[in-house]
Design a protein around this motif. Sequence first.
Motif: not given
Length: 169
Positions: A39-56, A123-130
Amino acid sequence: MDWILPVVIIVGTVSTMEYVAWAAHKYIMHGWGWGWHKSHHEERHGKFELNDMYAVVFAFIAIGLFVVGQWAWRPATWFGIGVTLYGILYFIAHDGLVHKRWPFHYIPRKGYAKRLYQAHRLHHAVEGKDGCVSFGFVYAPPVKELVKQLDENKRTDRDLVREVQEEGR
Ligand SMILES: [Zn+2]
Ligand SMILES: [Zn+2]
């Protein structure tokens, strides 16, 4: 002199946390934990992203340390403060400075803040996880090195790399 040990533990924990976060980002978030991090490597819709769960998750670790410090083992409190301070640094540098989740936007033009900003943009210049570079959140490798690494990676978004380089001027 009672403050020396706590200060050493706090500073040590903050720096260790950068290593922990770097490793978690590289091997977990870009590995089996990609489900949340995607979710963090895609465009964010709204205030939060699933990736914020790591901060939690890290917030719960800090709370756990404070509980242990209060009831069982006092030094755990100092580790808890270190984890919390790292969380604040992460929030300022990553969420605020780089991803502009503050109400105001600021692009650093010089010094270490600029390097950190550019490094994470890359870090965000590559698409996808690899094939991504720069997994730290507070320490940033020199931008030149990262661009070189990215050049070896054929899947890099060259336009974004150019944009980042120009932004820093
Ligand atoms: Zn990432
Ligand atoms: Zn990011």
